[in-house]
Scaffold this active site. Structure first.
Site, PDB file in Angstrom:
ATOM      1  N   LYS A 125       0.862  -1.140  -0.141  1.00 60.29           N
ATOM      2  CA  LYS A 125      -0.081   0.032   0.002  1.00 60.29           C
ATOM      3  C   LYS A 125       0.854   1.416   0.066  1.00 60.29           C
ATOM      4  O   LYS A 125       2.142   1.150   0.609  1.00 60.29           O
ATOM      5  CB  LYS A 125      -0.897   0.027   1.222  1.00 60.29           C
ATOM      6  CG  LYS A 125      -2.223   0.803   1.061  1.00 60.29           C
ATOM      7  CD  LYS A 125      -3.270   0.030   0.673  1.00 60.29           C
ATOM      8  CE  LYS A 125      -4.416   0.849   0.372  1.00 60.29           C
ATOM      9  NZ  LYS A 125      -5.559   0.112  -0.194  1.00 60.29           N
ATOM     10  N   ASP A 165      -6.988   4.154  -4.551  1.00 57.70           N
ATOM     11  CA  ASP A 165      -7.617   3.928  -3.440  1.00 57.70           C
ATOM     12  C   ASP A 165      -8.360   5.424  -3.249  1.00 57.70           C
ATOM     13  O   ASP A 165      -8.406   6.123  -4.352  1.00 57.70           O
ATOM     14  CB  ASP A 165      -6.808   3.769  -2.328  1.00 57.70           C
ATOM     15  CG  ASP A 165      -7.225   2.862  -1.025  1.00 57.70           C
ATOM     16  OD1 ASP A 165      -7.523   1.961  -1.113  1.00 57.70           O
ATOM     17  OD2 ASP A 165      -7.363   3.822  -0.176  1.00 57.70           O
TER      18      ASP A 165
HETATM   19  N1  GLU Z   1      -7.328   0.051  -2.930  1.00 52.29           N
HETATM   20  C1  GLU Z   1      -8.062  -1.472  -3.564  1.00 52.29           C
HETATM   21  C2  GLU Z   1      -7.965  -1.994  -2.278  1.00 52.29           C
HETATM   22  O1  GLU Z   1      -8.047  -1.525  -0.934  1.00 52.29           O
HETATM   23  C3  GLU Z   1      -7.486  -1.770  -4.871  1.00 52.29           C
HETATM   24  C4  GLU Z   1      -5.987  -2.211  -4.681  1.00 52.29           C
HETATM   25  C5  GLU Z   1      -5.617  -2.734  -6.218  1.00 52.29           C
HETATM   26  O2  GLU Z   1      -6.439  -2.568  -6.940  1.00 52.29           O
HETATM   27  O3  GLU Z   1      -4.256  -2.977  -6.001  1.00 52.29           O
HETATM   28  O4  GLU Z   1      -8.075  -3.304  -2.277  1.00 52.29           O
END
Ligand code: GLU
Length: 445
Positions: A125, A165
């Site tokens: 992340k 996100d």
């Molecule tokens: N931000 C999204 C999550 O919390 C998607 C992450 C992604 O697609 O890599 O899962």
């Protein structure tokens, strides 16, 4: 043998002032402690210590120029949490609340979520404390360029694949991808959530919201019920809420609330028409972060400064941000007859609220299971990019549906108690944990 409180005290000592990270770890550790203590391999491999420590934390400075010509400085991060199952994978969050601690909690959660999808993806992340609120398009472009100028050193299609996100949608992914390509001279699947003409997947924008409704539908059909006619409260109005209200409508449910930092709206006719759904996208694109214009436009009630959990509903879907549904909200929901809570934001339900719901045997789907559809379709975007092909929307959607139903089945298998109550939180944590822990044991320290 592990003992929860001494393990947590040590974790807290090593990660001071990272309360959200501690909260996320405690939830997982409480769920998996018996599984770990029953498995000498996990104990011998010191799996809990290793799985709760990120592989790498990258922190950098983001300098950019605002429309007045002033230089602005923000923090940028990428937390590469765990790559036992595949390249680090997870979104970028641009929001004023972003800290290293919040990104560590999100990277940790992502590791188990990605494991639940059964696709080969590790967990990561990243993001920044930059807030797009009130910023012009040109400022967002300059910020994204500067952010990627640094981030590009650490990512790649087989090492770490960021996505969107909160605060990072199609527009921001476009700006970030453009800068990556400018520097590296490569067209690769280094980001997901790309535009449809340049490597993006059909259904990716809708995937988190669609997936959460597929998951909810599985929860209901498991007990012989269906989404048809259900009255639903949704929080947030961004990309996730947008996908959720569209799929809820299609499944015959009625969403009566959406919310923003300014309050919530009650739409007794339902947030149900294509016009209303399109308006949600306009709200997001305006960079104003308020939901009141929806009430003005569609002539419904706006309740300033409050959360939607006080509205009587059958099902609640927190779709905004972590810890957005507290203990008092949980009590109000239960006393108003709410039968299901489906966490669609990551860790949207506070720890004490989650305990209250579980004690009252209200099925509570955790975000790492219910919102996994977003990253699952990101994984499908990676597959398409690797093959230099595009799949049809029917193909992507049917794979998404299948993945969500598999995740539901895994939660039921690991989370059903002797009394028949399905503890989805426990089920998701155990199922997600096992795969990562086994891979770590097999790969050695
Ligand atoms: N931000 C999204 C999550 O919390 C998607 C992450 C992604 O697609 O890599 O899962």
């Amino acid at each position: 043998m592990y003992e929860i409180e001494s393990f947590m005290a040590d974790l807290q000592r090593r990660n001071p002032a990272q309360e959200e990270f501690i909260q996320a770890v405690r939830e997982v550790v409480e769920s998996v402690i018996d599984v770990v203590n029953d498995n000498p391999q996990y104990i011998g491999n010191r799996i809990l210590e290793r799985i709760t420590e990120p592989d790498r934390v990258i922190s950098f400075k983001v300098e950019w120029e605002d429309d007045e010509g002033q230089i602005q400085v923000n923090k940028g991060y990428r937390v590469q949490f765990n790559n036992a199952l595949g390249p680090y994978k997870g979104g970028l969050r641009f929001h004023s609340s972003v800290t290293l601690g919040s990104l560590k909690f999100l990277g940790f959660e992502q590791t188990f979520k990605n494991s639940l999808t059964s696709l080969p993806m590790g967990g990561g992340k990243g993001g920044s404390d930059f807030s797009p609120r009130g910023r012009s398009d040109a400022e967002i472009l300059r910020f994204c360029r500067s952010f990627m100028t640094e981030l590009c050193k650490y990512i790649g299609p087989d090492t770490d694949v960021p996505a969107g996100d909160i605060g990072v949608g199609g527009r921001e992914i476009g700006y970030l991808y453009g800068q990556y390509k400018r520097i590296k001279g490569e067209n690769t699947g280094v980001l997901t959530g790309k535009g449809l003409g340049w490597g993006g997947s059909l259904v990716r924008p809708e995937a988190t919201g669609f997936g959460t409704m597929y998951f909810a539908n599985e929860m209901l059909s498991h007990v012989g019920d269906s989404m048809a006619g259900k009255r639903i409260a949704v929080s947030g109005f961004g990309n996730v809420a947008w996908g959720a209200v569209m799929k809820a409508t299609e499944l015959g449910a009625k969403v009566v609330t959406i919310s923003g930092p300014d309050g919530y709206i009650i739409d007794e006719e339902g947030v149900s028409t294509p016009e209303k759904h399109a308006f949600m996208l306009q709200l997001r694109a305006s960079n104003n972060d308020v939901v009141k214009p929806y009430a003005d436009r569609f002539k419904c009630q706006f309740v300033p400064g409050r959360k939607p959990w006080e509205v009587p509903v059958d099902m609640a879907f927190p779709c905004a941000i972590q810890n957005e549904l507290g203990l008092e909200d949980a009590k109000t929901l239960v006393s108003n007859g709410c039968k299901y809570v489906v966490e669609t934001s990551n860790m949207g339900v506070c720890a004490d609220a989650a305990s209250y719901l579980i004690e009252h045997e209200v099925p509570l789907a955790p975000g790492k299971a219910a919102n996994a559809g977003g990253v699952a379709v990101s994984g499908l975007e990676m597959s398409q990019n690797a093959q230099h092909l595009y799949w049809t929307s029917a193909e992507v959607d049917s794979r998404l549906r299948h993945i969500m139903s598999q995740i539901h089945a895994a939660c039921v298998k690991e989370g059903t108690g002797d009394d028949g109550y399905i503890n989805y939180v426990k089920g998701a944590n155990i199922a997600g944990f096992r795969k990562v822990a086994d891979a770590m044991c097999q790969q050695g320290y």
